[in-house]
Each structure stands twice: as C-alpha cells, then as structure tokens.
Design a protein around this motif. Structure first.
Motif, PDB file in Angstrom:
ATOM      1  N   ARG A  87      -4.138  10.729  -1.253  1.00 20.66           N
ATOM      2  CA  ARG A  87      -4.289   9.595  -2.158  1.00 20.66           C
ATOM      3  C   ARG A  87      -3.695   8.338  -1.555  1.00 20.66           C
ATOM      4  NH1 ARG A  87      -2.607   8.821  -8.558  1.00 20.66           N
ATOM      5  NH2 ARG A  87      -2.829   6.564  -8.548  1.00 20.66           N
ATOM      6  N   THR A  88      -4.412   7.249  -1.660  1.00 22.23           N
ATOM      7  CA  THR A  88      -3.917   5.949  -1.211  1.00 22.23           C
ATOM      8  C   THR A  88      -4.072   4.933  -2.340  1.00 22.23           C
ATOM      9  OG1 THR A  88      -6.083   5.368  -0.284  1.00 22.23           O
ATOM     10  CG2 THR A  88      -4.472   6.368   1.217  1.00 22.23           C
ATOM     11  N   ASP A  89      -3.202   3.970  -2.351  1.00 18.16           N
ATOM     12  CA  ASP A  89      -3.256   2.878  -3.323  1.00 18.16           C
ATOM     13  C   ASP A  89      -2.974   1.570  -2.600  1.00 18.16           C
ATOM     14  OD1 ASP A  89      -1.828   5.213  -5.382  1.00 18.16           O
ATOM     15  OD2 ASP A  89      -3.630   4.152  -6.014  1.00 18.16           O
ATOM     16  N   TYR A  90      -3.601   0.510  -3.078  1.00 18.14           N
ATOM     17  CA  TYR A  90      -3.446  -0.790  -2.440  1.00 18.14           C
ATOM     18  C   TYR A  90      -3.220  -1.871  -3.487  1.00 18.14           C
ATOM     19  CZ  TYR A  90      -5.494   1.501   1.633  1.00 18.14           C
ATOM     20  OH  TYR A  90      -5.744   2.352   2.671  1.00 18.14           O
ATOM     21  N   ALA A  91      -2.407  -2.839  -3.108  1.00 20.13           N
ATOM     22  CA  ALA A  91      -2.335  -4.053  -3.912  1.00 20.13           C
ATOM     23  C   ALA A  91      -3.661  -4.795  -3.771  1.00 20.13           C
ATOM     24  CB  ALA A  91      -1.183  -4.935  -3.436  1.00 20.13           C
ATOM     25  N   ASP A  92      -4.001  -5.556  -4.791  1.00 22.06           N
ATOM     26  CA  ASP A  92      -5.274  -6.284  -4.759  1.00 22.06           C
ATOM     27  C   ASP A  92      -5.379  -7.183  -3.528  1.00 22.06           C
ATOM     28  OD1 ASP A  92      -5.556  -6.800  -8.375  1.00 22.06           O
ATOM     29  OD2 ASP A  92      -6.104  -5.107  -7.090  1.00 22.06           O
ATOM     30  N   THR A  94      -5.675  -0.779   5.658  1.00 22.94           N
ATOM     31  CA  THR A  94      -5.839   0.671   5.546  1.00 22.94           C
ATOM     32  C   THR A  94      -4.524   1.345   5.901  1.00 22.94           C
ATOM     33  OG1 THR A  94      -8.167   0.518   6.200  1.00 22.94           O
ATOM     34  CG2 THR A  94      -7.129   2.690   6.317  1.00 22.94           C
ATOM     35  N   ILE A  95      -4.017   2.132   4.967  1.00 19.82           N
ATOM     36  CA  ILE A  95      -2.791   2.882   5.203  1.00 19.82           C
ATOM     37  C   ILE A  95      -3.167   4.295   5.614  1.00 19.82           C
ATOM     38  CG2 ILE A  95      -2.546   3.603   2.787  1.00 19.82           C
ATOM     39  CD1 ILE A  95       0.507   3.288   3.143  1.00 19.82           C
ATOM     40  N   SER A  96      -2.408   4.851   6.547  1.00 21.03           N
ATOM     41  CA  SER A  96      -2.654   6.216   6.985  1.00 21.03           C
ATOM     42  C   SER A  96      -1.351   6.811   7.488  1.00 21.03           C
ATOM     43  CB  SER A  96      -3.722   6.251   8.087  1.00 21.03           C
ATOM     44  OG  SER A  96      -3.305   5.521   9.222  1.00 21.03           O
ATOM     45  N   ARG A  97      -1.364   8.114   7.707  1.00 23.58           N
ATOM     46  CA  ARG A  97      -0.177   8.793   8.205  1.00 23.58           C
ATOM     47  C   ARG A  97      -0.585   9.922   9.130  1.00 23.58           C
ATOM     48  NH1 ARG A  97       2.995  10.616   3.137  1.00 23.58           N
ATOM     49  NH2 ARG A  97       4.296  11.740   4.649  1.00 23.58           N
ATOM     50  N   ASP A  98       0.293  10.207  10.081  1.00 21.89           N
ATOM     51  CA  ASP A  98       0.095  11.308  11.020  1.00 21.89           C
ATOM     52  C   ASP A  98       1.321  12.203  10.910  1.00 21.89           C
ATOM     53  OD1 ASP A  98      -0.081  13.024  13.193  1.00 21.89           O
ATOM     54  OD2 ASP A  98      -0.992  11.518  14.489  1.00 21.89           O
ATOM     55  N   ALA A 111       0.846  -1.190   0.000  1.00 20.76           N
ATOM     56  CA  ALA A 111       0.000   0.000   0.000  1.00 20.76           C
ATOM     57  C   ALA A 111       0.880   1.238   0.000  1.00 20.76           C
ATOM     58  CB  ALA A 111      -0.917   0.014   1.219  1.00 20.76           C
ATOM     59  N   SER A 112       0.313   2.345  -0.478  1.00 24.13           N
ATOM     60  CA  SER A 112       1.040   3.609  -0.454  1.00 24.13           C
ATOM     61  C   SER A 112       0.084   4.743  -0.128  1.00 24.13           C
ATOM     62  CB  SER A 112       1.740   3.874  -1.785  1.00 24.13           C
ATOM     63  OG  SER A 112       0.788   4.062  -2.815  1.00 24.13           O
ATOM     64  N   ILE A 113       0.666   5.839   0.338  1.00 26.35           N
ATOM     65  CA  ILE A 113      -0.097   7.044   0.634  1.00 26.35           C
ATOM     66  C   ILE A 113       0.738   8.235   0.196  1.00 26.35           C
ATOM     67  CG2 ILE A 113       0.768   7.117   3.018  1.00 26.35           C
ATOM     68  CD1 ILE A 113      -2.045   8.222   3.808  1.00 26.35           C
ATOM     69  N   SER A 114       0.078   9.200  -0.418  1.00 21.74           N
ATOM     70  CA  SER A 114       0.799  10.354  -0.933  1.00 21.74           C
ATOM     71  C   SER A 114       1.308  11.235   0.205  1.00 21.74           C
ATOM     72  CB  SER A 114      -0.119  11.164  -1.852  1.00 21.74           C
ATOM     73  OG  SER A 114      -1.232  11.657  -1.122  1.00 21.74           O
ATOM     74  N   ALA A 115       2.185  12.142  -0.152  1.00 22.90           N
ATOM     75  CA  ALA A 115       2.801  13.022   0.839  1.00 22.90           C
ATOM     76  C   ALA A 115       1.749  13.833   1.602  1.00 22.90           C
ATOM     77  CB  ALA A 115       3.795  13.958   0.155  1.00 22.90           C
TER      78      ALA A 115
END
Length: 118
Positions: A56-61, A68-72, A48-52
């Motif tokens: 935007r988030t992206d996930y492998a199938d 769920t990816i998130s950032r603080d 998974a990835s999350i933009s700066a």
C-alpha cells in the motif's frame, strides 16, 4: 537505529531526483516508511508513505502523479522518485519509520536538501 537519507540536490524546474533512505538497526520489514518535507518557514508536511509489506502506498495531493515511493527490503532501503519537480518542492526531505501500532513515526532520518530552481 539509523535512517540515512541521501540523493537531494539542485535541479531545474521539470527535472527529476531520486531520494534514498538506508535503514539500519531495525527490522525494516516491520515498519511502515514515509517521506516528509519541510520548506523554509513552514511546518513539516507528509509527502508519501508505503506499508511494511510494500502493498500500500499513499501520497499527499502535492505529489500525486509526480512522486513514486518504493522500498527494497533486501537492501533495507526506501526510495522516493520525484519527477516534474516544481519550485514549491524545494524543502528538506526526511524519511521516517513507523510501527503499525504507533501513530507517529518512531524514527526519523537526518534529512536531505532538495532545491528546485526556476
């Protein structure tokens, strides 16, 4: 630069884990952040990835609907909430930081082991 991943462990099938990755030595808000994993005998794969900005988030199938990816940005920390875990999710999970201008991650964390028992 340090990316310190933690939160892995042993969990039963169907259980949950939340991984964290604490970043230091870099301007966290400049970097897209990602999680990758590597299972024994397999190549490292994107999870998974999350933009700066976090917009935007992206996930492998494999993880869609379960992870769920998130950032603080206040804590310079990246997270990966993993639910409904399966045996196939067993792997070492790595966090990575990438500037938007680059194609490959600029920095990698040391990895945290996730083991899902059936």
């Amino acid at each position: 630069v340090q990316l310190q991943a933690c939160g892995g462990g042993l969990v039963q099938t169907g259980g949950s884990l939340k991984l964290s990755c604490a970043a230091s030595g870099l301007t966290f808000t400049w970097y897209d952040m990602s999680w990758f994993r590597q299972a024994p005998g397999k190549e490292r794969e994107f999870v998974a990835s999350i933009s700066a900005s976090g917009s935007r988030t992206d996930y492998a199938d494999s993880g869609k609907g379960r992870f769920t990816i998130s950032r603080d940005s206040a804590k310079n920390t990246l997270y990966l909430q993993m639910n409904s875990l399966k045996a196939d999710d067993t792997a070492v999970y790595y966090c990575a930081a990438k500037l938007r201008a680059t194609q490959a991650p600029n920095y990698w964390g040391q990895g945290t082991q996730v083991t899902v028992s059936s």
